[in-house]
Write an enzyme that holds these catalytic residues in place. Structure first.
Site, short mmCIF file in Angstrom:
data_model
loop_
_atom_site.label_atom_id
_atom_site.label_comp_id
_atom_site.label_asym_id
_atom_site.label_seq_id
_atom_site.Cartn_x
_atom_site.Cartn_y
_atom_site.Cartn_z
N SER A 117 3.55 68.53 73.22
CA SER A 117 2.93 67.21 73.32
C SER A 117 3.88 66.20 72.68
O SER A 117 4.73 66.59 71.86
CB SER A 117 1.61 67.22 72.54
OG SER A 117 1.21 65.90 72.20
N TYR B 157 -4.05 69.17 65.39
CA TYR B 157 -3.37 69.16 66.69
C TYR B 157 -1.89 68.83 66.53
O TYR B 157 -1.02 69.53 67.06
CB TYR B 157 -4.06 68.12 67.58
CG TYR B 157 -3.56 68.07 69.00
CD1 TYR B 157 -4.05 68.95 69.97
CD2 TYR B 157 -2.58 67.15 69.39
CE1 TYR B 157 -3.60 68.90 71.28
CE2 TYR B 157 -2.13 67.11 70.70
CZ TYR B 157 -2.64 67.98 71.63
OH TYR B 157 -2.18 67.94 72.93
C1 BGC Z 1 -3.25 64.69 73.79
C2 BGC Z 1 -3.97 63.55 74.49
C3 BGC Z 1 -3.32 62.21 74.13
C4 BGC Z 1 -1.82 62.27 74.28
C5 BGC Z 1 -1.14 61.01 73.78
C6 BGC Z 1 -1.79 64.61 74.11
O1 BGC Z 1 -1.11 65.68 73.57
O2 BGC Z 1 -3.82 65.92 74.21
O3 BGC Z 1 -5.33 63.55 74.12
O4 BGC Z 1 -3.83 61.21 74.98
O5 BGC Z 1 -1.28 63.39 73.61
O6 BGC Z 1 -1.58 60.64 72.51
#
Ligand code: BGC
Length: 266
Positions: A151, A164
């Site tokens: 991400s 996360y």
């Molecule tokens: C998340 C999303 C978020 C994006 C940008 C991703 O890794 O799962 O929920 O919109 O990152 O912040």
């Protein structure tokens, strides 16, 4: 550039929805045999299989909790029994369990670390062992390929989502350390790091006009991403066209990692 995965087997974790689903379907359209892993969404996994079959591909649905070692081992066994050797692993399964730091329970912390990070360790280790046992296939450049779905938050800190963000930062070092260790064996591993992609995980944002307006301020390219924006890069990265790309992260984010808040500021 003709990207074709005929006779290749790809295992996609968390393939019943969102980015995992998009990647599974894209590989199916490109001729691969697709192992569709899901944890709870059986009906959705069946839809993915139907869509792969209707585009002329073939698939196998395997239920497994990829944060559990025993489940991962049996998933690989089942996949191999059905399709033979696995060529590509897409380490995708992931969740969010958002909370402010001071209110985050230990359970919310460990759950996200286990599902997002430990699962990638378990599946990559299994895939690595599997690739080494099997060796190189005639005509291939790598003996196996692993793509970790990370991400933008492997780079961008994310208040309210420390579990996360920590899991994604962990994926970066997991991927790079594996790349250092296994490159000599011709196991290729990289990450793709999506920004805001329209999927169920962030539906609360894109389904709300005001939140969407705020989100777009973070994306210089001016639009939210689609699942195929990510799937297309996964296809390229898993193909021999990307044979010299190893141990790196490709951001797919419309420029989110350009820190647009700093334009005319700072
Ligand atoms: C998340 C999303 C978020 C994006 C940008 C991703 O890794 O799962 O929920 O919109 O990152 O912040």
């Amino acid at each position: 550039m003709d990207i074709n995965f005929k006779d290749k087997v790809v295992l996609v974790t968390g393939a019943s929805s969102g980015i995992g689903r998009g990647i599974a379907e894209a590989f199916g359209r490109s001729g691969a045999k697709v192992v569709i892993n899901y944890m709870r969404q059986k009906g959705e996994a069946e839809e993915v299989l139907e869509s792969i079959e209707s585009s002329g591909g073939s698939g196998l649905i395997v239920q497994a909790d990829v944060s559990e070692e025993a489940d991962v081992l049996s998933m690989f066994e089942e996949a191999q029994e059905h399709f033979g050797d696995i060529d590509i692993l897409i380490n995708n399964a992931g969740i969010q369990a958002d909370s402010s730091f001071l209110n985050m329970s230990f359970k919310e912390w460990t759950k996200v670390i286990e599902v997002n990070l430990s699962s990638q360790f378990l599946c990559a280790r299994e895939a690595g062992r599997h690739f080494l046992m099997r060796g190189i296939k005639e005509g291939d450049r790598a003996i196996g390929n692993i793509i970790c779905v990370s991400s933008v938050h492997e780079l961008i800190p994310w208040a309210g989502h420390v579990n996360y963000a920590a899991s994604k930062g962990g994926i970066m070092q997991l991927m790079k350390s594996i790349a250092q260790e296994l490159g000599e064996h011709k196991i290729r591993i990289n990450s793709i790091a999506p920004g805001a992609i329209k999927t169920p995980i962030n539906e609360d944002v894109w389904s709300d006009k005001a939140k969407m307006k705020e989100l777009l301020k973070l994306i210089p390219y001016g639009r939210i991403g689609e699942v195929d924006d990510v799937a297309n890069v996964a296809l390229f990265l898993a193909s021999d066209y990307a044979d010299y790309i190893h141990g790196t992260t490709i951001f797919i984010d419309g420029g989110m990692t350009l820190f647009p808040g700093f334009a005319d500021n700072g």
